[in-house]
Design a protein around this motif. Structure first.
Motif, PDB file in Angstrom:
ATOM      1  N   GLU A 109       0.810  -1.219   0.000  1.00 32.20           N
ATOM      2  CA  GLU A 109       0.000   0.000   0.000  1.00 32.20           C
ATOM      3  C   GLU A 109       0.843   1.267   0.000  1.00 32.20           C
ATOM      4  O   GLU A 109       0.414   2.321   0.457  1.00 32.20           O
ATOM      5  N   TYR A 110       2.064   1.157  -0.538  1.00 31.60           N
ATOM      6  CA  TYR A 110       3.000   2.279  -0.559  1.00 31.60           C
ATOM      7  C   TYR A 110       3.299   2.691  -1.991  1.00 31.60           C
ATOM      8  O   TYR A 110       3.099   1.912  -2.932  1.00 31.60           O
ATOM      9  N   PRO A 111       3.822   3.895  -2.187  1.00 28.11           N
ATOM     10  CA  PRO A 111       4.275   4.286  -3.534  1.00 28.11           C
ATOM     11  C   PRO A 111       5.376   3.363  -4.030  1.00 28.11           C
ATOM     12  O   PRO A 111       5.986   2.606  -3.266  1.00 28.11           O
ATOM     13  N   VAL A 112       5.676   3.472  -5.308  1.00 29.95           N
ATOM     14  CA  VAL A 112       6.517   2.466  -5.963  1.00 29.95           C
ATOM     15  C   VAL A 112       7.941   2.407  -5.419  1.00 29.95           C
ATOM     16  O   VAL A 112       8.555   1.334  -5.389  1.00 29.95           O
ATOM     17  N   GLY A 113       8.492   3.550  -5.008  1.00 31.78           N
ATOM     18  CA  GLY A 113       9.870   3.548  -4.521  1.00 31.78           C
ATOM     19  C   GLY A 113      10.069   2.604  -3.359  1.00 31.78           C
ATOM     20  O   GLY A 113      11.068   1.859  -3.295  1.00 31.78           O
ATOM     21  N   ILE A 114       9.127   2.605  -2.437  1.00 34.34           N
ATOM     22  CA  ILE A 114       9.209   1.709  -1.280  1.00 34.34           C
ATOM     23  C   ILE A 114       9.000   0.265  -1.713  1.00 34.34           C
ATOM     24  O   ILE A 114       9.697  -0.644  -1.243  1.00 34.34           O
ATOM     25  N   SER A 115       8.053   0.049  -2.612  1.00 33.54           N
ATOM     26  CA  SER A 115       7.783  -1.318  -3.073  1.00 33.54           C
ATOM     27  C   SER A 115       9.002  -1.914  -3.766  1.00 33.54           C
ATOM     28  O   SER A 115       9.354  -3.084  -3.538  1.00 33.54           O
ATOM     29  N   TYR A 116       9.646  -1.127  -4.620  1.00 29.20           N
ATOM     30  CA  TYR A 116      10.842  -1.628  -5.303  1.00 29.20           C
ATOM     31  C   TYR A 116      11.937  -1.973  -4.288  1.00 29.20           C
ATOM     32  O   TYR A 116      12.592  -3.009  -4.384  1.00 29.20           O
ATOM     33  N   TRP A 117      12.156  -1.072  -3.344  1.00 31.98           N
ATOM     34  CA  TRP A 117      13.215  -1.289  -2.334  1.00 31.98           C
ATOM     35  C   TRP A 117      12.907  -2.541  -1.506  1.00 31.98           C
ATOM     36  O   TRP A 117      13.795  -3.364  -1.260  1.00 31.98           O
ATOM     37  N   ALA A 118      11.647  -2.682  -1.059  1.00 30.58           N
ATOM     38  CA  ALA A 118      11.283  -3.839  -0.236  1.00 30.58           C
ATOM     39  C   ALA A 118      11.482  -5.135  -1.008  1.00 30.58           C
ATOM     40  O   ALA A 118      11.994  -6.132  -0.467  1.00 30.58           O
ATOM     41  N   TRP A 119      11.084  -5.136  -2.262  1.00 30.00           N
ATOM     42  CA  TRP A 119      11.253  -6.336  -3.099  1.00 30.00           C
ATOM     43  C   TRP A 119      12.737  -6.644  -3.294  1.00 30.00           C
ATOM     44  O   TRP A 119      13.169  -7.794  -3.163  1.00 30.00           O
ATOM     45  N   GLY A 120      13.525  -5.614  -3.580  1.00 31.80           N
ATOM     46  CA  GLY A 120      14.959  -5.831  -3.795  1.00 31.80           C
ATOM     47  C   GLY A 120      15.665  -6.331  -2.552  1.00 31.80           C
ATOM     48  O   GLY A 120      16.496  -7.253  -2.619  1.00 31.80           O
ATOM     49  N   THR A 121      15.338  -5.760  -1.403  1.00 32.28           N
ATOM     50  CA  THR A 121      15.992  -6.210  -0.168  1.00 32.28           C
ATOM     51  C   THR A 121      15.515  -7.595   0.238  1.00 32.28           C
ATOM     52  O   THR A 121      16.259  -8.346   0.878  1.00 32.28           O
ATOM     53  N   ALA A 122      14.294  -7.956  -0.139  1.00 34.03           N
ATOM     54  CA  ALA A 122      13.826  -9.322   0.128  1.00 34.03           C
ATOM     55  C   ALA A 122      14.641 -10.325  -0.692  1.00 34.03           C
ATOM     56  O   ALA A 122      15.007 -11.407  -0.201  1.00 34.03           O
ATOM     57  N   LEU A 123      14.953  -9.973  -1.939  1.00 37.09           N
ATOM     58  CA  LEU A 123      15.783 -10.850  -2.765  1.00 37.09           C
ATOM     59  C   LEU A 123      17.173 -11.002  -2.159  1.00 37.09           C
ATOM     60  O   LEU A 123      17.730 -12.114  -2.107  1.00 37.09           O
ATOM     61  N   VAL A 124      17.740  -9.890  -1.685  1.00 34.54           N
ATOM     62  CA  VAL A 124      19.067  -9.955  -1.065  1.00 34.54           C
ATOM     63  C   VAL A 124      19.035 -10.835   0.178  1.00 34.54           C
ATOM     64  O   VAL A 124      19.922 -11.684   0.390  1.00 34.54           O
ATOM     65  N   ALA A 125      17.995 -10.661   1.005  1.00 34.27           N
ATOM     66  CA  ALA A 125      17.885 -11.447   2.236  1.00 34.27           C
ATOM     67  C   ALA A 125      17.768 -12.940   1.929  1.00 34.27           C
ATOM     68  O   ALA A 125      18.393 -13.775   2.604  1.00 34.27           O
ATOM     69  N   GLN A 126      16.992 -13.279   0.906  1.00 36.13           N
ATOM     70  CA  GLN A 126      16.844 -14.695   0.569  1.00 36.13           C
ATOM     71  C   GLN A 126      18.120 -15.250  -0.047  1.00 36.13           C
ATOM     72  O   GLN A 126      18.460 -16.421   0.168  1.00 36.13           O
ATOM     73  N   GLY A 127      18.824 -14.413  -0.806  1.00 39.44           N
ATOM     74  CA  GLY A 127      20.101 -14.861  -1.344  1.00 39.44           C
ATOM     75  C   GLY A 127      21.110 -15.143  -0.245  1.00 39.44           C
ATOM     76  O   GLY A 127      21.865 -16.114  -0.308  1.00 39.44           O
ATOM     77  N   LEU A 128      21.095 -14.323   0.785  1.00 43.38           N
ATOM     78  CA  LEU A 128      22.031 -14.506   1.898  1.00 43.38           C
ATOM     79  C   LEU A 128      21.686 -15.731   2.741  1.00 43.38           C
ATOM     80  O   LEU A 128      22.571 -16.296   3.399  1.00 43.38           O
ATOM     81  N   THR A 129      20.413 -16.127   2.728  1.00 44.73           N
ATOM     82  CA  THR A 129      19.994 -17.253   3.567  1.00 44.73           C
ATOM     83  C   THR A 129      19.806 -18.550   2.772  1.00 44.73           C
ATOM     84  O   THR A 129      19.332 -19.545   3.316  1.00 44.73           O
ATOM     85  N   GLY A 130      20.141 -18.515   1.471  1.00 43.81           N
ATOM     86  CA  GLY A 130      20.175 -19.781   0.736  1.00 43.81           C
ATOM     87  C   GLY A 130      19.050 -20.046  -0.230  1.00 43.81           C
ATOM     88  O   GLY A 130      18.837 -21.207  -0.600  1.00 43.81           O
ATOM     89  N   TRP A 131      18.310 -19.062  -0.691  1.00 36.00           N
ATOM     90  CA  TRP A 131      17.271 -19.230  -1.707  1.00 36.00           C
ATOM     91  C   TRP A 131      16.315 -20.390  -1.388  1.00 36.00           C
ATOM     92  O   TRP A 131      16.529 -21.527  -1.805  1.00 36.00           O
ATOM     93  N   PRO A 132      15.260 -20.112  -0.642  1.00 37.44           N
ATOM     94  CA  PRO A 132      14.326 -21.179  -0.237  1.00 37.44           C
ATOM     95  C   PRO A 132      13.559 -21.765  -1.422  1.00 37.44           C
ATOM     96  O   PRO A 132      13.479 -21.160  -2.498  1.00 37.44           O
ATOM     97  N   ASP A 133      12.985 -22.936  -1.205  1.00 34.76           N
ATOM     98  CA  ASP A 133      12.166 -23.614  -2.208  1.00 34.76           C
ATOM     99  C   ASP A 133      10.785 -22.961  -2.240  1.00 34.76           C
ATOM    100  O   ASP A 133       9.980 -23.126  -1.320  1.00 34.76           O
ATOM    101  N   LEU A 134      10.488 -22.229  -3.315  1.00 35.14           N
ATOM    102  CA  LEU A 134       9.211 -21.517  -3.399  1.00 35.14           C
ATOM    103  C   LEU A 134       8.043 -22.457  -3.670  1.00 35.14           C
ATOM    104  O   LEU A 134       6.909 -22.156  -3.304  1.00 35.14           O
ATOM    105  N   ASP A 135       8.288 -23.579  -4.342  1.00 33.80           N
ATOM    106  CA  ASP A 135       7.201 -24.534  -4.600  1.00 33.80           C
ATOM    107  C   ASP A 135       6.626 -25.063  -3.289  1.00 33.80           C
ATOM    108  O   ASP A 135       5.407 -25.231  -3.150  1.00 33.80           O
ATOM    109  N   GLU A 136       7.502 -25.302  -2.335  1.00 38.35           N
ATOM    110  CA  GLU A 136       7.033 -25.787  -1.035  1.00 38.35           C
ATOM    111  C   GLU A 136       6.204 -24.716  -0.325  1.00 38.35           C
ATOM    112  O   GLU A 136       5.176 -25.015   0.283  1.00 38.35           O
ATOM    113  N   ARG A 137       6.618 -23.469  -0.446  1.00 42.87           N
ATOM    114  CA  ARG A 137       5.875 -22.387   0.208  1.00 42.87           C
ATOM    115  C   ARG A 137       4.533 -22.125  -0.470  1.00 42.87           C
ATOM    116  O   ARG A 137       3.565 -21.729   0.177  1.00 42.87           O
ATOM    117  N   ALA A 138       4.493 -22.324  -1.778  1.00 43.51           N
ATOM    118  CA  ALA A 138       3.248 -22.084  -2.508  1.00 43.51           C
ATOM    119  C   ALA A 138       2.134 -23.015  -2.049  1.00 43.51           C
ATOM    120  O   ALA A 138       0.950 -22.702  -2.201  1.00 43.51           O
TER     121      ALA A 138
END
Length: 467
Positions: A109-138
């Motif tokens: 529910e935020y403007p795009v700048g925040i959404s882009y940053w949140a998405w990008g930092t989520a990718l970095v966080a998952q990369g640092l923790t080993g890229w989880p299996d998304l099929d299992e989460r789905a």
């Protein structure tokens, strides 16, 4: 480089310095390495570190203890939005995938700048923790993911990545503020050591817009109108309020007949805003619209005078009533700032007009979250760089910061039942402290001899290109 040194021209700072050697003397020399800007950056780094430490009680249990997040005042939106907005599944914030939206109906529910940053930092966080299996989460219930051990490890990494990013942004903001008036770097001190910055910097992503506002004030002061506009446009794509700086530029350029500078600033802002929003609009127009519909449909919310009126007077104030009344009041406020700026004896500074406009918006807004103090902070320290006035204003903010979490945690409930009246008092005191600073800045505009930035030499310390 000693112009604007707090102990030399700020009475309260000079008094407090007596136990540390007294005010800066006329024969004071410069340290070969510890320049004012480096001192400011070091102080800001300490404050940022303390801000991270302040969130430690919640970080230790990954924000799972609903009582501690309020009683310890360490709440942050970041961990909850990581799972609540599908970042946990690396979903693009503006994806219209039906299966995804069925599982995650709530969009960022935020403007795009925040959404882009949140998405990008989520990718970095998952990369640092080993890229989880998304099929299992789905195949899992989204509501259960927050308690998953693997997800909690990602959440902590997500918060750390954001915190480190915010630290860099804070240091950049300090540098920009210190360079806005090159002969007055110490004006940025009250930003660098701000208790409001310490407490609220990690609550949400507001620091993204703060650094862009600081950059806009620096760019304008150094004679870069196009860059000023670009930074305002990017700031508006991150949080709406930087848009109001264009109104401040209008007053300044009308008074100085700087039509080309005004056109470049407005053009830069428009193009930057469109380009920043384009990826979201092209990939998910319906999801992009959520920010606008969410804000128009929300009612009286935390921190606002509307909430005090609704609860204290037991009124049912509809969102449409708030929208209309707020718009009328803010339009009148903007007109008042415009008249003040046009009739003032000297052309007001960008920070002064910007502060007055943003403050007016916040005073009538239907929600006034604790971290919104950051919107005002860079403008306030440039508009009124005086320790006493910053302390009075930020004392109101600190009081509210504590009160809102205790209110949400039920710690302010009346012993005999009923509403938490102290929370209303905290809201009113916060507004009163803000109005105190508004009054001083308005007086400085109307009577420039009171303006701390102009007082020492009778003129504004800025580059010739920006006059």
């Amino acid at each position: 480089m000693t112009d604007g040194a707090p102990t030399r021209e700020d009475p309260l700072a000079a008094t407090l310095s007596e136990g540390l050697g007294g005010p800066l003397g006329e024969r004071a020399g410069r340290h070969p390495w510890w320049t004012p800007v480096r001192v400011l950056l070091a102080l800001a780094a300490v404050v940022v570190a303390l801000g991270m430490l302040q969130k430690a009680p919640c970080y230790s249990d990954t924000w799972s203890d609903s009582d501690a997040r309020f009683s310890q005042m360490c709440y942050s939106d970041l961990p909850y939005l990581y799972t609540g907005r599908a970042l946990v599944e690396r979903a693009w914030p503006y994806s219209g995938d039906e299966t995804l939206r069925e599982r995650y109906p709530e969009v960022m529910e935020y403007p795009v700048g925040i959404s882009y940053w949140a998405w990008g930092t989520a990718l970095v966080a998952q990369g640092l923790t080993g890229w989880p299996d998304l099929d299992e989460r789905a195949g899992a219930d989204p509501g259960s993911l927050f308690g998953d051990v693997e997800v909690q490890r990602e959440i902590r990494a997500f918060v750390i990545v954001n915190a480190l990013g915010f630290a860099v942004l804070t240091l950049l903001a300090v540098w920009l503020l210190a360079r806005t008036h090159p002969r007055r770097p110490w004006d940025a001190l009250w930003f660098a050591v701000s208790p409001a910055l310490l407490l609220t910097g990690l609550v949400n992503w507001d620091l993204l817009a703060v650094v862009l506002v600081a950059g806009a004030t620096w760019a304008w002061a150094t004679g870069r109108p196009l860059l000023t506009g670009v930074l305002v446009g990017l700031g508006t794509a991150t949080k709406l309020y930087p848009l109001f700086l264009l109104g401040a530029l209008l007053v300044i350029c009308l008074r100085k007949r700087r039509w080309r500078a005004l056109g470049l600033a407005w053009l830069g802002a428009g193009v930057a805003w469109v380009l920043a929003n384009l990826p979201a609009v092209l990939t998910g127009l319906e999801q992009w619209r959520v920010f606008w519909s969410f804000n128009s449909e929300r009612g009286a919310d935390l921190g606002s005078l509307w909430l005090v009126a609704a609860q204290a007077a037991d009124l049912d104030i509809t969102p449409s009533t708030i929208n209309t009344t707020s718009l009328v009041f803010f339009a009148a406020w903007c007109a008042g700032v415009f008249v003040l700026g046009m009739l003032a004896p000297e052309t007001p500074r960008l920070a002064q007009l910007g502060f007055l406009l943003v403050a007016g918006f916040l005073l009538v807004n239907k929600v006034y979250s604790p971290q919104y103090v950051l919107w005002l902070l860079p403008l306030a320290v440039l508009a009124r760089p005086r320790l006493r006035d910053q302390l009075v204003w930020q004392a109101g903010e600190v009081l509210y910061f504590a009160s809102v979490w205790w209110y949400l945690g039920g710690l302010l409930d009346a012993g005999g039942g009923g509403d938490a009246g102290f929370y209303w008092v905290a809201i009113v005191l916060r507004v009163a402290a803000e109005l105190y600073l508004v009054a001083l800045v308005a007086r400085d505009v109307w009577r420039p001899r009171h303006d701390p930035v102009r007082r020492r030499t009778g003129r504004l310390h800025e580059s010739p290109a920006s006059r």
